[in-house]
Design an enzyme around this catalytic site. Structure first.
Site, PDB file in Angstrom:
ATOM      1  N   GLY A   1      -6.917   3.509  11.309  1.00 49.64           N
ATOM      2  CA  GLY A   1      -7.617   2.278  10.957  1.00 49.64           C
ATOM      3  C   GLY A   1      -7.677   1.981   9.474  1.00 49.64           C
ATOM      4  O   GLY A   1      -8.353   1.029   9.066  1.00 49.64           O
ATOM      5  N   THR A   2      -6.948   2.743   8.661  1.00 49.24           N
ATOM      6  CA  THR A   2      -7.003   2.539   7.213  1.00 49.24           C
ATOM      7  C   THR A   2      -6.614   1.118   6.823  1.00 49.24           C
ATOM      8  O   THR A   2      -7.323   0.460   6.052  1.00 49.24           O
ATOM      9  CB  THR A   2      -6.068   3.536   6.504  1.00 49.24           C
ATOM     10  OG1 THR A   2      -6.421   4.862   6.886  1.00 49.24           O
ATOM     11  CG2 THR A   2      -6.179   3.405   4.999  1.00 49.24           C
ATOM     12  N   GLY A   3      -5.476   0.649   7.345  1.00 47.19           N
ATOM     13  CA  GLY A   3      -5.009  -0.682   6.967  1.00 47.19           C
ATOM     14  C   GLY A   3      -5.928  -1.783   7.449  1.00 47.19           C
ATOM     15  O   GLY A   3      -6.167  -2.764   6.732  1.00 47.19           O
TER      16      GLY A   3
ATOM     17  N   LYS B   1       0.840  -1.199   0.000  1.00 43.41           N
ATOM     18  CA  LYS B   1       0.000   0.000   0.000  1.00 43.41           C
ATOM     19  C   LYS B   1       0.873   1.246   0.000  1.00 43.41           C
ATOM     20  O   LYS B   1       1.774   1.372   0.828  1.00 43.41           O
ATOM     21  CB  LYS B   1      -0.931  -0.018   1.210  1.00 43.41           C
ATOM     22  CG  LYS B   1      -1.849  -1.249   1.239  1.00 43.41           C
ATOM     23  CD  LYS B   1      -2.606  -1.364   2.537  1.00 43.41           C
ATOM     24  CE  LYS B   1      -1.693  -1.670   3.698  1.00 43.41           C
ATOM     25  NZ  LYS B   1      -2.429  -1.947   4.957  1.00 43.41           N
TER      26      LYS B   1
ATOM     27  N   THR C   1      -7.099   9.275   9.418  1.00 40.58           N
ATOM     28  CA  THR C   1      -6.869   8.047   8.662  1.00 40.58           C
ATOM     29  C   THR C   1      -6.595   6.853   9.582  1.00 40.58           C
ATOM     30  O   THR C   1      -6.084   5.831   9.129  1.00 40.58           O
ATOM     31  CB  THR C   1      -5.681   8.226   7.704  1.00 40.58           C
ATOM     32  OG1 THR C   1      -4.525   8.645   8.454  1.00 40.58           O
ATOM     33  CG2 THR C   1      -5.992   9.268   6.634  1.00 40.58           C
TER      34      THR C   1
END
Length: 277
Positions: free
Chosen positions: A217-219, A183, A215
């Site tokens: 908790g994006t992964g 990512k 952002t």
């Protein structure tokens, strides 16, 4: 009076094996929100309890490895699964217990999110656990989804551009997973490009880079979205493509909570969140 007949419903079952985030922005809490938002019944095995909010991780207590495995056994023996994911696996013992459970129950498809750092920079995995992850867990993964710092940790190279992402993906794929999604959100540029490598070669998934610090908790949300779509029966490429669009929307409509990094919004397709101070 006879009861009305109830419709028989069956939702795909998605299992998350990860840490708890008391602020509700990542980990188990976000995984379960994503599973629900994408039409899955979510189950969980908690690997650690954290005291955290939008500004810091204040305390971490890891679960005993035997308890982590017992949670997986209990869920799989009764409820079953259609897909699963791993998140925070902080110690070698926890990684090993998860590996044993995955092998005993033949858990697949499996998404491995190699969580290493919190959004605030706190280390969430011991170096010895990384070694066990690379040698024992990654070969069991359908896909592993590192961000740039995690891909650097796994591959041993510094990543500053797409060429570096490609080299890191090649090195990680050689460790045995079925596919690698590196990512690119930590890199610079007008778009956020993620690079998928599987046995058929590379594919790029691009999305806008939103100007927000919210952002957190994006992964977790991205890997949970991939897991959800795999549970629904999507191919890996379909699942990754859907998840990329989902997380882009979740960041665009992220939540302004707390004094630090607010969380992405797993319910963005349902709720028009009101942004405020």
């Amino acid at each position: 009076m006879a009861a009305l007949p109830q419709p028989v419903m069956r939702l795909p079952r998605a299992l998350t094996i990860a840490g708890s985030d008391s602020g509700g922005g990542a980990g188990i809490q976000t995984d379960l929100k994503v599973f629900f938002a994408l039409g899955c019944h979510g189950t969980s095995a908690i690997t650690a309890v954290t005291a955290q909010n939008t500004t810091a991780v204040l305390e971490v207590m890891e679960m005993p490895p035997a308890l982590v495995k017992a949670q997986i056994d209990a869920v799989v023996d009764d409820i079953g699964f259609d897909a699963a994911k791993t998140g925070m696996l902080g110690s070698p013992g926890i990684v090993e217990s998860v590996v044993v459970a995955i092998q005993e129950h033949d858990i697949s498809p499996l998404v491995v999110d190699p969580v290493a750092l919190s959004k605030h920079g706190d280390e969430l995995i011991a170096p010895a656990a990384v070694a066990v992850m690379t040698t024992e867990l990654l070969p069991l993964a359908t896909i592993v989804t590192p961000n740039v710092p995690e891909a650097e940790m796994l591959s041993g190279i510094e990543i500053s551009d797409e060429n570096d992402m490609r080299e890191a993906a090649i090195r990680i794929l050689a460790m045995g997973p079925g596919a690698v999604l590196v990512k690119g959100g930590h890199l610079e540029g007008g778009t956020a490009s993620d690079l998928l490598l599987d046995g058929n070669g590379f594919e790029s998934f691009e999305g806008p880079r939103w100007a927000t610090k919210d952002t957190h908790g994006t992964g977790c949300a991205l890997s949970a979205a991939i897991t959800s779509r795999l549970a629904h029966g999507d191919t890996l490429h379909e699942a990754v493509g859907y998840a990329k669009g989902f997380i882009s929307g979740a960041i665009e409509r992220s939540l302004r909570l707390g004094a630090g990094h607010g969380p992405v919004n797993p319910g963005w397709q349902w709720v028009n969140a009101r942004r405020g101070a």
